[in-house]
Design a protein around this motif. Sequence first.
Motif, PDB file in Angstrom:
ATOM      1  N   ALA A 149       1.105  -1.227  -0.052  1.00 25.16           N
ATOM      2  CA  ALA A 149      -0.003  -0.006   0.535  1.00 25.16           C
ATOM      3  C   ALA A 149       0.508   1.305   0.267  1.00 25.16           C
ATOM      4  O   ALA A 149       0.467   2.005  -0.397  1.00 25.16           O
ATOM      5  N   TYR A 150       1.892   1.492   0.762  1.00 22.07           N
ATOM      6  CA  TYR A 150       3.161   2.823   0.747  1.00 22.07           C
ATOM      7  C   TYR A 150       3.387   2.613  -0.497  1.00 22.07           C
ATOM      8  O   TYR A 150       3.827   3.581  -0.822  1.00 22.07           O
ATOM      9  N   MET A 151       3.928   1.639  -1.118  1.00 21.99           N
ATOM     10  CA  MET A 151       4.325   1.997  -2.494  1.00 21.99           C
ATOM     11  C   MET A 151       3.573   1.606  -3.816  1.00 21.99           C
ATOM     12  O   MET A 151       4.263   2.663  -4.350  1.00 21.99           O
ATOM     13  N   ARG A 152       2.553   1.942  -3.459  1.00 21.33           N
ATOM     14  CA  ARG A 152       1.149   1.995  -4.757  1.00 21.33           C
ATOM     15  C   ARG A 152       1.084   3.660  -4.944  1.00 21.33           C
ATOM     16  O   ARG A 152       1.074   4.728  -5.434  1.00 21.33           O
ATOM     17  N   ASN A 153       1.523   4.230  -3.115  1.00 24.12           N
ATOM     18  CA  ASN A 153       1.211   5.974  -3.183  1.00 24.12           C
ATOM     19  C   ASN A 153       2.244   6.067  -3.185  1.00 24.12           C
ATOM     20  O   ASN A 153       1.925   7.251  -4.230  1.00 24.12           O
ATOM     21  N   LEU A 154       3.452   5.498  -3.566  1.00 24.97           N
ATOM     22  CA  LEU A 154       4.350   6.401  -3.795  1.00 24.97           C
ATOM     23  C   LEU A 154       4.501   6.387  -5.302  1.00 24.97           C
ATOM     24  O   LEU A 154       4.846   7.655  -5.908  1.00 24.97           O
ATOM     25  N   LEU A 155       4.882   5.009  -5.982  1.00 23.88           N
ATOM     26  CA  LEU A 155       4.610   5.386  -7.295  1.00 23.88           C
ATOM     27  C   LEU A 155       3.054   5.923  -8.249  1.00 23.88           C
ATOM     28  O   LEU A 155       3.736   6.725  -9.059  1.00 23.88           O
ATOM     29  N   GLY A 156       2.031   6.665  -7.427  1.00 28.14           N
ATOM     30  CA  GLY A 156       1.255   7.259  -8.207  1.00 28.14           C
ATOM     31  C   GLY A 156       1.648   9.109  -7.325  1.00 28.14           C
ATOM     32  O   GLY A 156       2.053   9.716  -8.643  1.00 28.14           O
ATOM     33  N   CYS A 164       5.901  11.446 -14.240  1.00 30.92           N
ATOM     34  CA  CYS A 164       6.359  10.075 -14.944  1.00 30.92           C
ATOM     35  C   CYS A 164       6.558   9.448 -16.272  1.00 30.92           C
ATOM     36  O   CYS A 164       5.727   9.231 -15.875  1.00 30.92           O
ATOM     37  N   SER A 165       8.041   9.405 -16.525  1.00 26.63           N
ATOM     38  CA  SER A 165       7.660   8.082 -17.838  1.00 26.63           C
ATOM     39  C   SER A 165       7.047   7.327 -18.055  1.00 26.63           C
ATOM     40  O   SER A 165       8.126   6.211 -17.087  1.00 26.63           O
ATOM     41  N   LEU A 166       6.298   6.303 -18.797  1.00 31.47           N
ATOM     42  CA  LEU A 166       6.583   5.183 -18.816  1.00 31.47           C
ATOM     43  C   LEU A 166       6.960   4.204 -19.981  1.00 31.47           C
ATOM     44  O   LEU A 166       6.833   4.950 -20.997  1.00 31.47           O
ATOM     45  N   PRO A 167       7.140   2.665 -19.637  1.00 31.47           N
ATOM     46  CA  PRO A 167       7.860   2.205 -20.871  1.00 31.47           C
ATOM     47  C   PRO A 167       6.073   2.401 -21.810  1.00 31.47           C
ATOM     48  O   PRO A 167       4.839   1.678 -21.657  1.00 31.47           O
ATOM     49  N   ALA A 168       6.217   1.727 -23.261  1.00 38.43           N
ATOM     50  CA  ALA A 168       5.022   2.026 -23.554  1.00 38.43           C
ATOM     51  C   ALA A 168       3.937   0.492 -23.804  1.00 38.43           C
ATOM     52  O   ALA A 168       3.331   0.474 -23.684  1.00 38.43           O
ATOM     53  N   THR A 169       5.146  -0.601 -22.825  1.00 41.50           N
ATOM     54  CA  THR A 169       4.183  -1.827 -22.186  1.00 41.50           C
ATOM     55  C   THR A 169       2.827  -1.872 -21.242  1.00 41.50           C
ATOM     56  O   THR A 169       2.674  -2.170 -21.158  1.00 41.50           O
ATOM     57  N   LEU A 170       3.571  -0.801 -20.256  1.00 38.64           N
ATOM     58  CA  LEU A 170       3.394  -0.214 -19.838  1.00 38.64           C
ATOM     59  C   LEU A 170       2.161   1.236 -19.168  1.00 38.64           C
ATOM     60  O   LEU A 170       2.017   1.827 -19.348  1.00 38.64           O
ATOM     61  N   ARG A 172      -1.008   3.425 -16.890  1.00 45.71           N
ATOM     62  CA  ARG A 172      -1.042   4.211 -15.842  1.00 45.71           C
ATOM     63  C   ARG A 172      -1.929   3.137 -15.208  1.00 45.71           C
ATOM     64  O   ARG A 172      -0.158   2.986 -13.070  1.00 45.71           O
ATOM     65  N   SER A 173      -2.690   2.673 -15.194  1.00 42.41           N
ATOM     66  CA  SER A 173      -3.136   1.765 -13.751  1.00 42.41           C
ATOM     67  C   SER A 173      -2.577   0.462 -13.777  1.00 42.41           C
ATOM     68  O   SER A 173      -1.999   0.469 -12.399  1.00 42.41           O
ATOM     69  N   GLU A 174      -1.136   0.122 -13.958  1.00 37.43           N
ATOM     70  CA  GLU A 174      -0.665  -1.009 -13.765  1.00 37.43           C
ATOM     71  C   GLU A 174      -0.013  -0.691 -13.167  1.00 37.43           C
ATOM     72  O   GLU A 174       0.808  -1.499 -11.911  1.00 37.43           O
ATOM     73  N   VAL A 178      -1.236  -2.906  -6.799  1.00 41.46           N
ATOM     74  CA  VAL A 178      -0.760  -2.731  -5.771  1.00 41.46           C
ATOM     75  C   VAL A 178       0.306  -4.059  -6.139  1.00 41.46           C
ATOM     76  O   VAL A 178      -0.308  -5.214  -7.229  1.00 41.46           O
ATOM     77  N   SER A 179       1.366  -3.639  -5.899  1.00 43.24           N
ATOM     78  CA  SER A 179       2.602  -4.889  -5.925  1.00 43.24           C
ATOM     79  C   SER A 179       2.686  -6.148  -5.458  1.00 43.24           C
ATOM     80  O   SER A 179       2.091  -6.221  -4.335  1.00 43.24           O
ATOM     81  N   PRO A 180       3.077  -7.134  -6.181  1.00 43.90           N
ATOM     82  CA  PRO A 180       3.280  -8.154  -5.225  1.00 43.90           C
ATOM     83  C   PRO A 180       4.404  -8.437  -4.876  1.00 43.90           C
ATOM     84  O   PRO A 180       5.142  -8.019  -4.369  1.00 43.90           O
ATOM     85  N   ASN A 181       4.164 -10.040  -3.308  1.00 43.48           N
ATOM     86  CA  ASN A 181       5.178 -10.070  -2.876  1.00 43.48           C
ATOM     87  C   ASN A 181       6.723 -10.011  -3.059  1.00 43.48           C
ATOM     88  O   ASN A 181       6.226 -10.391  -5.106  1.00 43.48           O
ATOM     89  N   THR A 182       7.428  -9.300  -3.127  1.00 47.05           N
ATOM     90  CA  THR A 182       8.699  -9.322  -3.497  1.00 47.05           C
ATOM     91  C   THR A 182       9.002  -8.959  -5.119  1.00 47.05           C
ATOM     92  O   THR A 182       9.802  -9.156  -5.874  1.00 47.05           O
ATOM     93  N   GLY A 183       7.649  -7.896  -5.886  1.00 45.55           N
ATOM     94  CA  GLY A 183       7.808  -7.737  -6.692  1.00 45.55           C
ATOM     95  C   GLY A 183       8.360  -6.083  -6.980  1.00 45.55           C
ATOM     96  O   GLY A 183       9.440  -5.373  -6.417  1.00 45.55           O
TER      97      GLY A 183
END
Length: 218
Positions: A149-156, A164-170, A172-174, A178-183
Motif C-alpha cells: 500500500a505504501y509503494m502504491r502511493n509512492l508510485l502514484g 513519470c514516463s512509462l515504457p510503451a508496454t506499461l 498508468r493503472s498497472e 498493488v505490487s505482488p510480494n517481492t515485486g
Amino acid sequence: MEKRDLTRRRYFKTVHGILEKNKFCKDLTVKYDSRLRERKYGVAEGKPLSELRAMAKAAGEEGAMFTPPGGETLDQVKMRGKDFFEFLCQLILKEAGQNEQCSQEAPSNCLEASLAEIFPLGKNCASTFNSDGAALGLAASVLVVSHGAYMRNLLGYFLTDLKCSLPATLSRSELTSVSPNTGMSVFIVNCEKGEGKPTAQCVCAHLQDHLTRATATH
C-alpha cells in the motif's frame, strides 16, 4: 505477536535476503526509515481484508480509498512518501558532490551496464536523461524496500506529481496497482541541482521474473 510486527519482520527478512544474493556491491549498510512503514489502518489493523472491505461498504466508500477510524489517509501516506523521496534526492546530491572522483567512463561490469542488459531501458533513455548524448551514468544506486500500500502511493506520486514516463508496454493503472510480494520496480531519477522537480523514468514495474528463476532452480 501483532500483524504489524510480523509484517516488519518479513520486510527485514526480504532486505537481508536481497543482500545475500547481491552481486554488484559488497559491505552495504542498511538504513531503516520510519517513513517507509506500511500504511496505518487504525481499527482495521491486523484484521482480514474482508473486514476492511465490509467497513468501506458500510461507509459507502470504495475499499482502496477508505480510511478506517484511526488510520492514515491516502494523502498522508503520499506526503510521507514524498518527504522520504525528497530527502533521498538531497542525500544523493550531497554525497555525489563530496565524491568528485565519480567518473563518466563506466566499467563494463558496473551496475548501469548490468541494468541495460537486464531491463529494457529503450533507445530514448540516454536522450531523455542526458541531452548531450553522453552515456548514461548513475551517481547512486538505491534499493528501497517497503510494503504494498505504501509503494502504491509512492508510485502514484511519481506518476501524478513527477510526470513519470512509462515504457510503451506499461499502463498508468498497472504502475499504480498493488505490487505482488517481492515485486520489483526500477526507475531512473534525475535530481540535478537547480533543475526544479526531479524527473523520473520507469524502466519496469512489479517485475517477478526473479521468482520464476528461483523456482526453476529448486
